[in-house]
Design a protein around this motif. Structure first.
Motif, PDB file in Angstrom:
ATOM      1  N   ASP A  77      15.647   2.591  -9.126  1.00 30.30           N
ATOM      2  CA  ASP A  77      15.933   1.402  -9.931  1.00 30.30           C
ATOM      3  C   ASP A  77      16.443   0.243  -9.077  1.00 30.30           C
ATOM      4  N   GLU A  78      16.085  -0.975  -9.495  1.00 32.77           N
ATOM      5  CA  GLU A  78      16.656  -2.223  -8.980  1.00 32.77           C
ATOM      6  C   GLU A  78      16.410  -2.436  -7.485  1.00 32.77           C
ATOM      7  N   VAL A  79      15.278  -1.979  -7.003  1.00 30.20           N
ATOM      8  CA  VAL A  79      14.891  -2.219  -5.610  1.00 30.20           C
ATOM      9  C   VAL A  79      14.183  -3.571  -5.518  1.00 30.20           C
ATOM     10  N   PHE A  80      14.496  -4.325  -4.466  1.00 31.34           N
ATOM     11  CA  PHE A  80      13.840  -5.613  -4.204  1.00 31.34           C
ATOM     12  C   PHE A  80      12.970  -5.477  -2.962  1.00 31.34           C
ATOM     13  N   CYS A  81      11.685  -5.802  -3.101  1.00 37.34           N
ATOM     14  CA  CYS A  81      10.748  -5.805  -1.975  1.00 37.34           C
ATOM     15  C   CYS A  81      10.322  -7.241  -1.715  1.00 37.34           C
ATOM     16  N   GLY A  82      10.721  -7.795  -0.576  1.00 47.25           N
ATOM     17  CA  GLY A  82      10.421  -9.180  -0.259  1.00 47.25           C
ATOM     18  C   GLY A  82       8.950  -9.410   0.038  1.00 47.25           C
ATOM     19  N   PRO A  83       8.532 -10.682   0.078  1.00 51.72           N
ATOM     20  CA  PRO A  83       7.124 -11.015   0.287  1.00 51.72           C
ATOM     21  C   PRO A  83       6.562 -10.397   1.563  1.00 51.72           C
ATOM     22  N   SER A  84       5.406  -9.770   1.427  1.00 47.43           N
ATOM     23  CA  SER A  84       4.640  -9.237   2.561  1.00 47.43           C
ATOM     24  C   SER A  84       5.366  -8.147   3.335  1.00 47.43           C
ATOM     25  N   CYS A  85       6.365  -7.501   2.732  1.00 48.11           N
ATOM     26  CA  CYS A  85       6.933  -6.331   3.408  1.00 48.11           C
ATOM     27  C   CYS A  85       5.895  -5.208   3.384  1.00 48.11           C
ATOM     28  N   VAL A  86       6.027  -4.271   4.330  1.00 49.69           N
ATOM     29  CA  VAL A  86       4.965  -3.283   4.563  1.00 49.69           C
ATOM     30  C   VAL A  86       5.520  -1.870   4.458  1.00 49.69           C
ATOM     31  N   PHE A  87       4.847  -1.046   3.662  1.00 47.16           N
ATOM     32  CA  PHE A  87       5.096   0.394   3.646  1.00 47.16           C
ATOM     33  C   PHE A  87       3.940   1.099   4.348  1.00 47.16           C
ATOM     34  N   THR A  88       4.216   2.284   4.886  1.00 51.04           N
ATOM     35  CA  THR A  88       3.166   3.109   5.482  1.00 51.04           C
ATOM     36  C   THR A  88       3.298   4.522   4.919  1.00 51.04           C
ATOM     37  N   ASN A  89       2.279   5.352   5.124  1.00 52.99           N
ATOM     38  CA  ASN A  89       2.415   6.751   4.697  1.00 52.99           C
ATOM     39  C   ASN A  89       1.854   7.751   5.708  1.00 52.99           C
ATOM     40  N   VAL A  90       1.248   7.269   6.788  1.00 55.82           N
ATOM     41  CA  VAL A  90       0.796   8.141   7.879  1.00 55.82           C
ATOM     42  C   VAL A  90       1.424   7.622   9.165  1.00 55.82           C
ATOM     43  N   TYR A  91       1.995   8.535   9.957  1.00 54.96           N
ATOM     44  CA  TYR A  91       2.736   8.118  11.149  1.00 54.96           C
ATOM     45  C   TYR A  91       1.817   7.718  12.296  1.00 54.96           C
ATOM     46  N   ASN A  92       0.704   8.429  12.447  1.00 58.51           N
ATOM     47  CA  ASN A  92      -0.201   8.164  13.578  1.00 58.51           C
ATOM     48  C   ASN A  92      -1.649   8.067  13.093  1.00 58.51           C
ATOM     49  N   PRO A  93      -1.985   7.040  12.325  1.00 60.43           N
ATOM     50  CA  PRO A  93      -3.320   6.967  11.708  1.00 60.43           C
ATOM     51  C   PRO A  93      -4.436   6.727  12.721  1.00 60.43           C
ATOM     52  N   ARG A  94      -5.594   7.308  12.410  1.00 68.63           N
ATOM     53  CA  ARG A  94      -6.842   7.024  13.116  1.00 68.63           C
ATOM     54  C   ARG A  94      -7.922   6.811  12.071  1.00 68.63           C
ATOM     55  N   ALA A  95      -8.787   5.834  12.298  1.00 69.84           N
ATOM     56  CA  ALA A  95      -9.855   5.578  11.341  1.00 69.84           C
ATOM     57  C   ALA A  95     -10.813   6.759  11.232  1.00 69.84           C
ATOM     58  N   PHE A  96     -10.959   7.527  12.313  1.00 66.13           N
ATOM     59  CA  PHE A  96     -11.960   8.591  12.350  1.00 66.13           C
ATOM     60  C   PHE A  96     -11.380   9.980  12.093  1.00 66.13           C
ATOM     61  N   ILE A  97     -10.077  10.065  11.730  1.00 59.76           N
ATOM     62  CA  ILE A  97      -9.456  11.354  11.403  1.00 59.76           C
ATOM     63  C   ILE A  97      -8.820  11.254  10.020  1.00 59.76           C
ATOM     64  N   GLU A  98      -9.201  12.159   9.117  1.00 60.23           N
ATOM     65  CA  GLU A  98      -8.639  12.187   7.771  1.00 60.23           C
ATOM     66  C   GLU A  98      -7.251  12.814   7.815  1.00 60.23           C
ATOM     67  N   ARG A  99      -6.225  12.059   7.384  1.00 59.12           N
ATOM     68  CA  ARG A  99      -4.854  12.574   7.459  1.00 59.12           C
ATOM     69  C   ARG A  99      -4.115  12.441   6.132  1.00 59.12           C
ATOM     70  N   LYS A 100      -4.854  12.495   5.026  1.00 56.61           N
ATOM     71  CA  LYS A 100      -4.198  12.382   3.732  1.00 56.61           C
ATOM     72  C   LYS A 100      -3.242  13.538   3.474  1.00 56.61           C
ATOM     73  N   HIS A 101      -3.487  14.671   4.098  1.00 56.31           N
ATOM     74  CA  HIS A 101      -2.596  15.820   3.929  1.00 56.31           C
ATOM     75  C   HIS A 101      -1.330  15.681   4.776  1.00 56.31           C
ATOM     76  N   GLU A 102      -1.249  14.607   5.576  1.00 54.63           N
ATOM     77  CA  GLU A 102      -0.090  14.396   6.437  1.00 54.63           C
ATOM     78  C   GLU A 102       0.799  13.247   5.955  1.00 54.63           C
ATOM     79  N   PHE A 103       0.597  12.786   4.721  1.00 59.39           N
ATOM     80  CA  PHE A 103       1.437  11.713   4.202  1.00 59.39           C
ATOM     81  C   PHE A 103       2.910  12.101   4.308  1.00 59.39           C
TER      82      PHE A 103
END
Length: 231
Positions: free
Chosen positions: A104-130
């Motif tokens: 509750d009551e969290v403020f996210c400022g303009p253009s702040c960024v979240f991520t969910n994969v620590y070491n992403p690669r376009a050619f490796i599927e890592r959805k199980h590593e979120f």
């Protein structure tokens, strides 16, 4: 004198209209208890709380849950299975990816960024590593800050604009820089507390401070900020 026979009139006289016109029952449904701008997309199987407003060009994906009285700004994406609490404000150009939870009551400022994969690669599927990210009640994330996945941001913490946060943030802590480091403590109302320089880090002990704005009083104990008096 012969009488000239006129042909029957081809003008049809209209009957007089009744004084009261009866309209058919309205088929329009009641307005939902929230607002979605017509330019936004909301998928099926989405929960949106009463009083929430979703503004221009946003997309809420299936499985997302948004609480009551939230404001979702322009060009915001809320991904699948994300949970957003009550009275949150998400400013323009923010993507809240799967694995992120906002209390509750969290403020996210303009253009702040979240991520969910620590070491992403376009050619490796890592959805199980979120890696899950939790932003606790009342925390503020400044404009253009980046939150690296797999961490917890504590209650009422304040993340400075442009910071890159790579580790857990304590309750009420102020962090800034790249990588982000703690630079002070904040009151629940968002005012910086007047601890001394040596006490601004996590090692202060037994020191007290009173908020100049709202009057709340705090004490530092073993690196934790504790409220001792609320105004």
């Amino acid at each position: 004198m012969k009488t000239k026979n006129h042909p029957p009139s081809t003008i049809n006289h209209q009957p007089s209209l009744p004084s009261t016109i009866h309209h058919p029952p309205s088929t329009a449904s009641h307005h939902p208890p929230f607002f979605i701008h017509e330019s936004s997309y909301v998928d099926d199987n989405v929960e949106i709380g009463e009083g929430t407003k979703i503004w221009h060009f946003s997309h809420i994906l299936s499985g997302a849950k948004i609480g009551k009285n939230c404001i979702i700004g322009q060009n915001v994406c809320v991904e699948r299975d994300v949970t957003i609490g009550n009275r949150c404000k998400i400013q323009n150009n923010v993507s809240v990816y799967k694995g992120v939870t906002l209390e509750d009551e969290v403020f996210c400022g303009p253009s702040c960024v979240f991520t969910n994969v620590y070491n992403p690669r376009a050619f490796i599927e890592r959805k199980h590593e979120f890696r899950p990210t939790l932003v606790k009640r009342g925390a503020t994330i400044g404009a253009n800050a980046t939150i690296v996945c797999g961490i917890t941001i504590g209650r009422y913490a304040l993340i400075a604009a442009g910071a890159v946060v790579k580790k857990d943030v304590p309750d009420y802590a102020i962090v800034a820089g790249i990588p982000a480091k703690q630079v002070g403590w904040t009151c629940k109302c968002g005012t910086t507390l007047p601890f001394g320089r040596k006490e601004s880090g996590v090692k202060g002990k037994g020191s007290k401070a009173t908020c100049k704005y709202c009057g709340n009083e705090y004490v530092l104990e073993d690196g934790n900020l504790i409220v001792i008096k609320k105004k």
